[in-house]
Design a protein around this motif. Structure first.
Motif, PDB file in Angstrom:
ATOM      1  N   GLY A 183      28.792  34.883 -45.535  1.00  0.00           N
ATOM      2  CA  GLY A 183      27.675  34.367 -44.770  1.00  0.00           C
ATOM      3  C   GLY A 183      27.778  32.886 -44.476  1.00  0.00           C
ATOM      4  N   LEU A 184      28.802  32.219 -45.020  1.00  0.00           N
ATOM      5  CA  LEU A 184      29.005  30.807 -44.731  1.00  0.00           C
ATOM      6  C   LEU A 184      29.630  30.644 -43.347  1.00  0.00           C
ATOM      7  CD1 LEU A 184      30.543  29.712 -48.173  1.00  0.00           C
ATOM      8  CD2 LEU A 184      28.148  29.548 -47.444  1.00  0.00           C
ATOM      9  N   VAL A 185      29.618  29.412 -42.842  1.00  0.00           N
ATOM     10  CA  VAL A 185      30.284  29.181 -41.560  1.00  0.00           C
ATOM     11  C   VAL A 185      31.789  29.369 -41.742  1.00  0.00           C
ATOM     12  CG1 VAL A 185      28.495  27.601 -40.779  1.00  0.00           C
ATOM     13  CG2 VAL A 185      30.543  26.678 -41.890  1.00  0.00           C
ATOM     14  N   ASN A 186      32.477  29.684 -40.645  1.00  0.00           N
ATOM     15  CA  ASN A 186      33.925  29.896 -40.720  1.00  0.00           C
ATOM     16  C   ASN A 186      34.686  28.601 -40.469  1.00  0.00           C
ATOM     17  OD1 ASN A 186      33.816  29.513 -37.928  1.00  0.00           O
ATOM     18  ND2 ASN A 186      33.952  31.691 -37.478  1.00  0.00           N
ATOM     19  N   ARG A 187      36.011  28.698 -40.485  1.00  0.00           N
ATOM     20  CA  ARG A 187      36.845  27.509 -40.362  1.00  0.00           C
ATOM     21  C   ARG A 187      36.623  26.779 -39.036  1.00  0.00           C
ATOM     22  NH1 ARG A 187      41.719  26.321 -42.999  1.00  0.00           N
ATOM     23  NH2 ARG A 187      42.873  24.624 -42.030  1.00  0.00           N
ATOM     24  N   ALA A 188      36.574  27.546 -37.928  1.00  0.00           N
ATOM     25  CA  ALA A 188      36.424  26.916 -36.623  1.00  0.00           C
ATOM     26  C   ALA A 188      35.108  26.150 -36.525  1.00  0.00           C
ATOM     27  CB  ALA A 188      36.514  27.971 -35.523  1.00  0.00           C
ATOM     28  N   GLN A 189      34.016  26.750 -37.014  1.00  0.00           N
ATOM     29  CA  GLN A 189      32.728  26.081 -36.957  1.00  0.00           C
ATOM     30  C   GLN A 189      32.698  24.874 -37.892  1.00  0.00           C
ATOM     31  OE1 GLN A 189      30.500  26.368 -34.905  1.00  0.00           O
ATOM     32  NE2 GLN A 189      28.615  25.520 -35.731  1.00  0.00           N
ATOM     33  N   PHE A 190      33.368  24.983 -39.050  1.00  0.00           N
ATOM     34  CA  PHE A 190      33.430  23.843 -39.964  1.00  0.00           C
ATOM     35  C   PHE A 190      34.147  22.671 -39.301  1.00  0.00           C
ATOM     36  CE2 PHE A 190      35.339  21.318 -43.377  1.00  0.00           C
ATOM     37  CZ  PHE A 190      34.232  21.098 -44.192  1.00  0.00           C
TER      38      PHE A 190
ATOM     39  N   LEU B  41      27.344  20.952 -44.851  1.00  0.00           N
ATOM     40  CA  LEU B  41      27.908  22.141 -44.211  1.00  0.00           C
ATOM     41  C   LEU B  41      28.875  22.789 -45.195  1.00  0.00           C
ATOM     42  CD1 LEU B  41      27.957  23.719 -41.527  1.00  0.00           C
ATOM     43  CD2 LEU B  41      29.925  22.334 -40.853  1.00  0.00           C
ATOM     44  N   VAL B  42      28.629  24.055 -45.525  1.00  0.00           N
ATOM     45  CA  VAL B  42      29.453  24.788 -46.480  1.00  0.00           C
ATOM     46  C   VAL B  42      30.170  25.909 -45.733  1.00  0.00           C
ATOM     47  CG1 VAL B  42      29.501  26.012 -48.686  1.00  0.00           C
ATOM     48  CG2 VAL B  42      27.734  24.291 -48.251  1.00  0.00           C
ATOM     49  N   ALA B  43      31.475  26.045 -45.953  1.00  0.00           N
ATOM     50  CA  ALA B  43      32.274  27.013 -45.203  1.00  0.00           C
ATOM     51  C   ALA B  43      33.200  27.785 -46.125  1.00  0.00           C
ATOM     52  CB  ALA B  43      33.108  26.309 -44.132  1.00  0.00           C
TER      53      ALA B  43
END
Length: 606
Positions: free
Chosen positions: A154-161, A219-221
């Protein structure tokens, strides 16, 4: 650096449904007309027949009926039972039906009924309604959400991070930032001894603990596998290293504390690396520094924290690369690697995507992230794009001469925004094709996935001219990043690439499977070519064949490799034996002259 996440959009139709008025089929049309007149906001009504069937009366169609020719509609229809004017077969779905499935069903309906409301049957038989427009909005929300989220944690993914990190690096109001990179030390042991299901629970547990410890603006990914990252603010100055060390320790302790909800033995310590940045830092470099610091912690035995050194790393962008690219072109140091795009049904090499590399005399083979940022800053991207286009067209012409009909039908070339905004883009591209002796139909121009629609609007006329001459215009990473359905109505697109994130999860996720099918169906309905990116296993290829997605690209079908290494594919023109119809694994190997520069697969990945 506001990184607050939006709420998760619903993936079933139940929460989207609204109450609907229900009338008996025996009600006279005149009486129903009064109901519609009394409530201007009433969009439709459900009709119950004596045999238990359900119909639907749309307000607009009913109003047209009652108006009738020359205004006599009411006189003709007012005594007629309403059931005779209803659609006797409206779309009715359960409230737990997936939004993507319902949108797919809507797309298959007759055009005159495609935008009718959908009836939703709740437990106990109660009816509700949801408009087609609301369903399509919900689908767009889901696609946007899935494009930036890791489905397990449910965390953001690499691209969004990386997008969030890039924004933080541009934010002069908060100059001190830190990236915390965490890698679990016992993930393999947990998977091997307790099973991958427990390993997944460990991932979810760690994600929950990291999210609870992070601040409101952090921001947690989940970057992939058992790797996590946190972006946060940090005080600068001489004590920055001490602040970074304390920050890393907080997150290390959060992971090391056993979760009582997990089985015995399903816990892990973490190796933690912290990199400190400021306004003007490069996002990918900062993440790479944190990654390298994490590996130092791993080599020290794990369960510890290391701070990134200010000296940088071998993965840093190359100083002076922007000014040196002209010399690299003149000295013949640039190389094009090609990744095959395969016909899903016949296994033929339909096209190849051109990917640039720099064989540097001191630093070895450089991937684009090592030199493109500096090339962009130096304003040299158009020169690099011209070289790639010329070389790719020349290579395709050479394959044509050597292999005739077995050569790829076309070559895909990525163009940057700077080149796309050239006022003479079409003339320059067409001139390049003429010099190579290629028909315009042999070239596919890929639009940059990082560009938003505002950046591409200025290139519409030039792209339309190219398309009119036969050059293909391909929208990359469809469904993720900047590429949206809106692009298809503005840009003269002839092809799309389904983002690899959907293909990667299509075997396990009904939503992602439905999105791939929806985009494939969309391509067929509007007459554009569809390519699925990121094919890693044969099962994905099997499903793509069943979903009638015509083209595929990915490491399972061929790694990016020098032009000479396509020889094995082009000699036969296909990857598979026609007699068996089976598509097997095929890895392209590096040229002997590049062997020292290419120690393994990661070095040649795009």
């Amino acid at each position: 650096m506001d990184c607050v996440s939006p709420p998760v959009p619903p993936d079933v139709v139940g929460p989207l449904a609204r109450p609907i008025a229900v009338v008996n089929a025996t009600m006279r049309c005149g009486e129903l007309d009064l109901h519609f007149r009394a409530d201007p906001a009433l969009p439709c009504v459900a009709v119950l027949y004596l045999d238990g069937g359900v119909g639907l009366i749309n307000r607009d169609r009913f109003a047209q009926l009652m108006a009738g020719p020359f205004g006599y509609g009411r006189a003709l229809w007012e005594k007629t039972p309403a059931g005779r004017t209803a659609d006797p077969a409206p779309m009715i779905v359960a409230e737990d039906a997936l939004v993507v499935d319902v949108c797919e069903q809507l797309g298959r309906r007759d055009r005159t009924r495609r935008y009718d409301d959908v009836l939703v049957r709740r437990p106990g038989g109660q009816l509700a309604r949801v408009s087609a427009a609301r369903l399509y909005e919900a689908l767009a929300d889901l696609m946007n959400h899935q494009a930036v989220r890791d489905p397990l944690s449910g965390l953001v993914n690499r691209a969004q991070f990386l997008r969030g990190l890039a924004a933080a690096c541009r934010d002069a109001e908060h100059p001190g930032i830190a990236v915390v990179f965490l890698d679990l030390d016992r993930m393999k042991q947990v998977n091997d001894t307790l099973g991958h299901n427990v390993g997944d629970r460990l991932i979810v547990s760690v994600a929950r603990r990291l999210g609870a410890l992070a601040g409101d603006g952090d921001l947690v990914a989940r970057l992939g596998g058992d790797e996590f990252a946190v972006l946060t603010r940090i005080a600068g100055g001489a004590r920055a290293d001490l602040s970074a060390a304390a920050l890393g320790e907080r997150f290390r302790e959060a992971v090391a504390t056993p979760d009582p909800a997990l089985p015995a033995g399903a816990h892990s310590t973490a190796s933690v690396g912290v990199a400190i940045g400021s306004a003007g830092s490069d996002a990918e470099t900062l993440l790479r520094e944190a990654d390298l610091a994490m590996y130092q912690a791993k080599r020290a035995g794990g369960g510890t924290v290391r701070i990134a050194s200010a000296t940088g790393s071998q993965g840093d962008p190359l100083p002076g690369a922007g000014d040196g690219i002209r010399g690299a072109i003149d000295r013949g140091e640039l190389r094009l690697f090609y990744q095959p795009i395969i016909g899903v049904n016949d296994g033929r090499v339909w096209s190849v995507e051109a990917l640039v590399r720099w064989l540097h005399p001191q630093h070895g083979l450089l991937t684009p992230e090592r030199f493109l940022p500096a090339v962009s800053q130096a304003g040299q991207l158009p020169a690099l794009d011209r070289w790639v286009l010329e070389r790719a067209c020349a290579d395709l012409a050479a394959w044509e001469a050597a292999y005739g009909g077995r050569a790829p039908r076309c070559v895909n070339v990525n163009l940057t925004v700077e080149t796309l905004n050239d006022a003479d883009l079409a003339g320059s591209v067409l001139a390049t094709l003429r010099r190579a002796g290629l028909a315009p139909e042999r070239l596919r121009v890929e639009l940059p996935e990082s560009a938003d629609l505002a950046q591409l609007r200025g290139a519409v006329d030039q792209l339309r001219r190219l398309r009119d001459h036969g050059v293909g215009i391909v929208l990359d990473d469809m469904g993720a990043g900047s590429a949206t359905l809106r692009h298809l109505s503005v840009l003269p697109v002839t092809g799309i690439k389904i983002d690899r994130s959907f293909v990667a999860r299509m075997l396990d996720s009904r939503n992602d499977h439905a999105v791939v099918k929806l985009l494939g169906d969309l391509g067929r309905s509007v007459g554009i070519e569809v390519t699925a990116e990121g094919v890693e296993v044969d099962e994905q290829l099997t499903w793509l064949r069943q979903l009638q997605v015509p083209y595929a690209q990915g490491y399972h079908l061929g790694m990016p490799a020098p032009a000479d290494h396509l020889t094995g594919l082009l000699r036969t023109g296909r990857r598979q034996a026609a007699a068996t119809g089976a598509v097997g694994r095929h890895r392209l190997q590096p040229l002997p002259e590049l062997q020292d520069a290419l120690p393994g697969d990661p070095a040649v990945r795009s």
